[in-house]
Scaffold this active site. Structure first.
Site, PDB file in Angstrom:
ATOM      1  N   VAL A 104     -14.067 137.637  66.878  1.00 25.20           N
ATOM      2  CA  VAL A 104     -13.651 139.660  66.637  1.00 25.20           C
ATOM      3  C   VAL A 104     -12.838 138.471  67.872  1.00 25.20           C
ATOM      4  O   VAL A 104     -12.876 140.430  68.181  1.00 25.20           O
ATOM      5  CB  VAL A 104     -14.536 140.053  67.179  1.00 25.20           C
ATOM      6  CG1 VAL A 104     -15.720 140.436  65.687  1.00 25.20           C
ATOM      7  CG2 VAL A 104     -15.269 139.926  67.815  1.00 25.20           C
ATOM      8  N   ASP A 105     -11.925 137.934  68.568  1.00 24.28           N
ATOM      9  CA  ASP A 105     -11.394 138.261  69.703  1.00 24.28           C
ATOM     10  C   ASP A 105     -10.263 138.311  68.743  1.00 24.28           C
ATOM     11  O   ASP A 105      -9.424 137.679  68.160  1.00 24.28           O
ATOM     12  CB  ASP A 105     -11.945 136.644  70.241  1.00 24.28           C
ATOM     13  CG  ASP A 105     -11.140 135.154  69.503  1.00 24.28           C
ATOM     14  OD1 ASP A 105     -12.319 134.515  69.709  1.00 24.28           O
ATOM     15  OD2 ASP A 105     -10.414 135.669  68.710  1.00 24.28           O
ATOM     16  N   HIS A 120     -14.156 139.854  59.818  1.00 23.70           N
ATOM     17  CA  HIS A 120     -15.977 140.588  60.903  1.00 23.70           C
ATOM     18  C   HIS A 120     -14.635 140.914  61.902  1.00 23.70           C
ATOM     19  O   HIS A 120     -16.239 141.864  62.814  1.00 23.70           O
ATOM     20  CB  HIS A 120     -16.670 139.493  61.403  1.00 23.70           C
ATOM     21  CG  HIS A 120     -17.424 138.777  60.124  1.00 23.70           C
ATOM     22  ND1 HIS A 120     -17.602 137.203  60.604  1.00 23.70           N
ATOM     23  CD2 HIS A 120     -18.020 138.986  58.970  1.00 23.70           C
ATOM     24  CE1 HIS A 120     -19.093 137.084  59.609  1.00 23.70           C
ATOM     25  NE2 HIS A 120     -18.585 137.879  57.945  1.00 23.70           N
ATOM     26  N   CYS A 131     -17.208 159.102  62.680  1.00 26.73           N
ATOM     27  CA  CYS A 131     -16.397 159.685  61.265  1.00 26.73           C
ATOM     28  C   CYS A 131     -15.037 158.495  61.011  1.00 26.73           C
ATOM     29  O   CYS A 131     -13.977 158.874  60.854  1.00 26.73           O
ATOM     30  CB  CYS A 131     -15.322 161.196  61.987  1.00 26.73           C
ATOM     31  SG  CYS A 131     -14.522 160.165  63.431  1.00 26.73           S
ATOM     32  N   THR A 197     -16.999 126.815  63.010  1.00 27.32           N
ATOM     33  CA  THR A 197     -17.921 127.546  61.818  1.00 27.32           C
ATOM     34  C   THR A 197     -19.364 126.561  61.698  1.00 27.32           C
ATOM     35  O   THR A 197     -19.504 125.464  61.289  1.00 27.32           O
ATOM     36  CB  THR A 197     -17.072 128.531  60.986  1.00 27.32           C
ATOM     37  OG1 THR A 197     -18.644 129.546  60.854  1.00 27.32           O
ATOM     38  CG2 THR A 197     -16.659 127.133  59.685  1.00 27.32           C
ATOM     39  N   ALA A 240     -11.744 120.936  67.696  1.00 26.08           N
ATOM     40  CA  ALA A 240     -10.743 121.409  67.535  1.00 26.08           C
ATOM     41  C   ALA A 240      -8.983 121.067  67.996  1.00 26.08           C
ATOM     42  O   ALA A 240      -8.212 121.205  67.993  1.00 26.08           O
ATOM     43  CB  ALA A 240     -10.740 123.020  66.524  1.00 26.08           C
TER      44      ALA A 240
HETATM   45  C1  BV8 Z   1     -23.219 141.501  54.135  1.00 29.78           C
HETATM   46  C2  BV8 Z   1     -19.457 139.685  63.715  1.00 29.78           C
HETATM   47  C3  BV8 Z   1     -24.400 143.546  52.647  1.00 29.78           C
HETATM   48  C4  BV8 Z   1     -20.100 140.866  64.718  1.00 29.78           C
HETATM   49  C5  BV8 Z   1     -20.962 138.927  62.235  1.00 29.78           C
HETATM   50  C6  BV8 Z   1     -25.928 135.708  51.110  1.00 29.78           C
HETATM   51  C7  BV8 Z   1     -25.093 136.832  51.113  1.00 29.78           C
HETATM   52  C8  BV8 Z   1     -25.032 138.022  51.464  1.00 29.78           C
HETATM   53  C9  BV8 Z   1     -25.335 138.051  52.358  1.00 29.78           C
HETATM   54  C10 BV8 Z   1     -26.588 137.595  53.185  1.00 29.78           C
HETATM   55  C11 BV8 Z   1     -26.964 137.070  52.763  1.00 29.78           C
HETATM   56  N1  BV8 Z   1     -27.339 135.994  53.104  1.00 29.78           N
HETATM   57  C12 BV8 Z   1     -28.155 136.818  54.576  1.00 29.78           C
HETATM   58  C13 BV8 Z   1     -27.493 137.804  54.120  1.00 29.78           C
HETATM   59  C14 BV8 Z   1     -27.245 138.982  55.475  1.00 29.78           C
HETATM   60  C15 BV8 Z   1     -26.218 138.291  56.290  1.00 29.78           C
HETATM   61  C16 BV8 Z   1     -26.457 136.831  56.593  1.00 29.78           C
HETATM   62  O1  BV8 Z   1     -25.494 135.655  56.385  1.00 29.78           O
HETATM   63  N2  BV8 Z   1     -27.350 136.012  57.689  1.00 29.78           N
HETATM   64  C17 BV8 Z   1     -27.430 134.887  58.088  1.00 29.78           C
HETATM   65  C18 BV8 Z   1     -27.362 135.023  59.229  1.00 29.78           C
HETATM   66  C19 BV8 Z   1     -28.437 134.183  56.942  1.00 29.78           C
HETATM   67  N3  BV8 Z   1     -25.023 138.835  56.006  1.00 29.78           N
HETATM   68  C20 BV8 Z   1     -24.523 139.959  56.649  1.00 29.78           C
HETATM   69  O2  BV8 Z   1     -25.042 140.746  57.168  1.00 29.78           O
HETATM   70  C21 BV8 Z   1     -23.213 140.286  55.548  1.00 29.78           C
HETATM   71  N4  BV8 Z   1     -22.974 141.318  55.063  1.00 29.78           N
HETATM   72  O3  BV8 Z   1     -24.522 141.003  53.195  1.00 29.78           O
HETATM   73  O4  BV8 Z   1     -23.203 142.732  53.641  1.00 29.78           O
HETATM   74  C22 BV8 Z   1     -23.771 144.282  52.168  1.00 29.78           C
HETATM   75  C23 BV8 Z   1     -23.114 144.816  51.017  1.00 29.78           C
HETATM   76  C24 BV8 Z   1     -22.827 145.920  50.644  1.00 29.78           C
HETATM   77  C25 BV8 Z   1     -23.236 146.919  50.807  1.00 29.78           C
HETATM   78  C26 BV8 Z   1     -24.189 146.784  52.155  1.00 29.78           C
HETATM   79  C27 BV8 Z   1     -24.344 145.970  52.559  1.00 29.78           C
HETATM   80  C28 BV8 Z   1     -22.615 140.446  56.860  1.00 29.78           C
HETATM   81  C29 BV8 Z   1     -22.615 139.025  58.127  1.00 29.78           C
HETATM   82  C30 BV8 Z   1     -21.276 139.388  59.126  1.00 29.78           C
HETATM   83  C31 BV8 Z   1     -22.022 139.655  60.653  1.00 29.78           C
HETATM   84  N5  BV8 Z   1     -21.137 140.129  61.927  1.00 29.78           N
HETATM   85  N6  BV8 Z   1     -19.687 138.951  63.567  1.00 29.78           N
HETATM   86  C32 BV8 Z   1     -20.081 139.572  66.223  1.00 29.78           C
HETATM   87  O5  BV8 Z   1     -18.861 138.623  66.219  1.00 29.78           O
HETATM   88  O6  BV8 Z   1     -20.668 140.357  66.978  1.00 29.78           O
HETATM   89  S1  BV8 Z   1     -21.350 137.130  62.453  1.00 29.78           S
HETATM   90  C33 BV8 Z   1     -20.547 135.770  63.505  1.00 29.78           C
HETATM   91  O7  BV8 Z   1     -21.620 134.518  63.477  1.00 29.78           O
HETATM   92  C34 BV8 Z   1     -18.774 135.127  63.638  1.00 29.78           C
HETATM   93  O8  BV8 Z   1     -18.350 136.019  62.926  1.00 29.78           O
HETATM   94  C35 BV8 Z   1     -19.512 134.139  62.219  1.00 29.78           C
HETATM   95  O9  BV8 Z   1     -19.643 134.918  60.733  1.00 29.78           O
HETATM   96  C36 BV8 Z   1     -20.934 133.642  62.395  1.00 29.78           C
HETATM   97  C37 BV8 Z   1     -21.357 133.162  62.755  1.00 29.78           C
HETATM   98  O10 BV8 Z   1     -20.824 132.170  63.791  1.00 29.78           O
HETATM   99  P1  BV8 Z   1     -19.603 130.961  64.765  1.00 29.78           P
HETATM  100  O11 BV8 Z   1     -18.217 132.040  63.769  1.00 29.78           O
HETATM  101  O12 BV8 Z   1     -20.304 130.074  63.145  1.00 29.78           O
HETATM  102  O13 BV8 Z   1     -20.515 130.418  65.397  1.00 29.78           O
HETATM  103  P2  BV8 Z   1     -21.854 129.581  65.785  1.00 29.78           P
HETATM  104  O14 BV8 Z   1     -22.126 129.580  67.210  1.00 29.78           O
HETATM  105  O15 BV8 Z   1     -22.228 130.003  64.289  1.00 29.78           O
HETATM  106  O16 BV8 Z   1     -21.454 128.416  65.237  1.00 29.78           O
HETATM  107  C38 BV8 Z   1     -19.908 128.272  66.270  1.00 29.78           C
HETATM  108  C39 BV8 Z   1     -19.317 126.404  65.586  1.00 29.78           C
HETATM  109  O17 BV8 Z   1     -18.279 125.496  66.069  1.00 29.78           O
HETATM  110  C40 BV8 Z   1     -20.871 125.908  65.465  1.00 29.78           C
HETATM  111  O18 BV8 Z   1     -20.866 124.808  64.128  1.00 29.78           O
HETATM  112  C41 BV8 Z   1     -20.417 124.123  66.846  1.00 29.78           C
HETATM  113  O19 BV8 Z   1     -21.007 123.091  66.303  1.00 29.78           O
HETATM  114  C42 BV8 Z   1     -18.733 124.400  66.451  1.00 29.78           C
HETATM  115  N7  BV8 Z   1     -17.660 124.349  67.685  1.00 29.78           N
HETATM  116  C43 BV8 Z   1     -18.754 123.695  69.085  1.00 29.78           C
HETATM  117  N8  BV8 Z   1     -17.588 123.688  69.437  1.00 29.78           N
HETATM  118  C44 BV8 Z   1     -16.240 123.223  68.997  1.00 29.78           C
HETATM  119  C45 BV8 Z   1     -16.807 123.978  67.544  1.00 29.78           C
HETATM  120  N9  BV8 Z   1     -15.722 123.376  66.564  1.00 29.78           N
HETATM  121  C46 BV8 Z   1     -14.644 122.877  66.517  1.00 29.78           C
HETATM  122  N10 BV8 Z   1     -14.280 122.818  68.258  1.00 29.78           N
HETATM  123  C47 BV8 Z   1     -14.663 122.957  69.269  1.00 29.78           C
HETATM  124  N11 BV8 Z   1     -14.194 122.460  70.509  1.00 29.78           N
HETATM  125 ZN    ZN Z   2     -15.704 160.747  65.341  1.00 29.24          ZN
END
Ligand code: BV8
Ligand code: ZN
Length: 254
Positions: A104-105, A120, A131, A197, A240
């Site tokens: 989101v950055d 996202h 609204c 990711t 990366a």
């Molecule tokens: C939805 C915005 C339904 C906010 C975020 C199956 C299908 C569909 C949905 C689901 C499903 N199972 C479960 C769900 C529900 C849920 C979900 O997936 N839950 C998970 C926890 C199991 N999904 C949802 O709710 C989604 N919506 O499904 O809606 C629907 C449909 C119709 C009508 C109504 C409802 C919406 C999900 C969006 C959530 N919002 N972000 C904010 O930023 O505050 S999610 C957020 O976490 C991020 O955006 C990103 O997507 C997610 C994962 O984060 P990462 O980016 O991967 O970061 P993380 O810290 O986890 O990992 C970092 C990685 O970098 C690591 O691997 C690390 O090793 C690596 N790393 C570290 N340093 C480096 C590096 N890599 C390279 N170089 C480096 N130097």
């Molecule tokens: Zn409003």
């Protein structure tokens, strides 16, 4: 340091349509905590799945808005790192490059990437929680980074509803147009990078699987394993910010 194979260098050099899919890890070397590390100070006792939800915002708007303003302050005070810059540079050498980010950055944009697809949402485009009118947020941050605190969200100019971050929270549907475009780009790419990711959050985490099933060459760049190793053609284990500039140099400067 992981050596980059000649074969992968050749694949990138000959690629026609590349999708670069990124998560919080691509911004880690800019000093932005990854999604799972972003919960420090006030927010460290929360799980992101708890805080990044409409329910949390309704229950405690100041806490949630404060968390996003703190993150926005961090982003404003940070700079794109060599990973963002290498991704932006790809556009100079590859006919079609599409960046799809979960972040989101705005660091991809500030590095020079164009038409970034935010599946996202973004910290920089808040909306009214009632609204959904976009709210113009002053770039000058009134939250100094070290003072993590609760902040009362502004009110909507049209309906006085609470302004909320323009991000997709857990349980919320994907933004229609960006999600539709993202899926279309993935179905048409010949090379798919999954960078920084944890591949945990769906449906976004399904994109590398779709790319693989559609015959694209899939490359992961991550210092840790992520569980999608079964769909990878190449797995570059490392940072990366180190690996991507090396790969671009080998493919287009040697
Ligand atoms: C939805 C915005 C339904 C906010 C975020 C199956 C299908 C569909 C949905 C689901 C499903 N199972 C479960 C769900 C529900 C849920 C979900 O997936 N839950 C998970 C926890 C199991 N999904 C949802 O709710 C989604 N919506 O499904 O809606 C629907 C449909 C119709 C009508 C109504 C409802 C919406 C999900 C969006 C959530 N919002 N972000 C904010 O930023 O505050 S999610 C957020 O976490 C991020 O955006 C990103 O997507 C997610 C994962 O984060 P990462 O980016 O991967 O970061 P993380 O810290 O986890 O990992 C970092 C990685 O970098 C690591 O691997 C690390 O090793 C690596 N790393 C570290 N340093 C480096 C590096 N890599 C390279 N170089 C480096 N130097
Ligand atoms: Zn409003």
């Amino acid at each position: 340091m992981k050596t980059i194979s000649e074969e992968l260098v050749r694949v990138l050099r000959n690629a026609k349509n590349v999708v670069v899919f990124t998560g919080a890890g691509v911004s880690a070397e800019s000093g932005i905590p990854t999604f799972r590390d972003a919960l420090t100070g006030l927010w460290e006792r929360f799980d992101p799945q708890e805080l990044a939800t409409p329910e949390a915002f309704m229950a405690n708007p100041d806490l949630v808005w404060g968390w996003y303003e703190w993150r926005r302050a961090l982003v404003t005070n940070c700079r794109p790192n060599p990973a963002h810059l290498a991704i932006a540079e790809l556009q100079r050498f590859v006919p079609e490059v599409h960046v799809i980010t979960q972040n989101v950055d705005n660091l991809h944009e500030r590095a020079g990437s164009e038409n970034v697809i935010h599946v996202h949402g973004s910290l920089h485009h808040p909306i009214c929680s009632s609204c959904r009118t976009p709210f113009h947020i002053h770039e000058t941050i009134d939250v100094t980074v070290e003072k993590e605190r609760k902040i009362e969200p502004p009110k909507c100019d049209s309906c006085q509803g609470l302004i909320r971050p323009g991000v997709v929270w857990f349980g919320e549907p994907m933004p229609e147009q960006p999600w539709h475009i993202a899926q279309h780009k993935v179905l048409n790419c010949d090379l798919f990078f999954s960078i920084g990711t944890s591949s945990i959050v769906f449906p976004a985490a399904g994109l590398p699987i779709t790319a693989h099933e559609n015959g694209a060459c899939v490359v992961q760049v991550n210092p840790h394993s992520t569980g999608i190793e079964n769909v990878l053609d190449y797995n570059l284990v490392g940072k990366a910010g180190e690996l991507l500039p090396q790969l671009v140099d080998l493919a287009f400067r040697n």
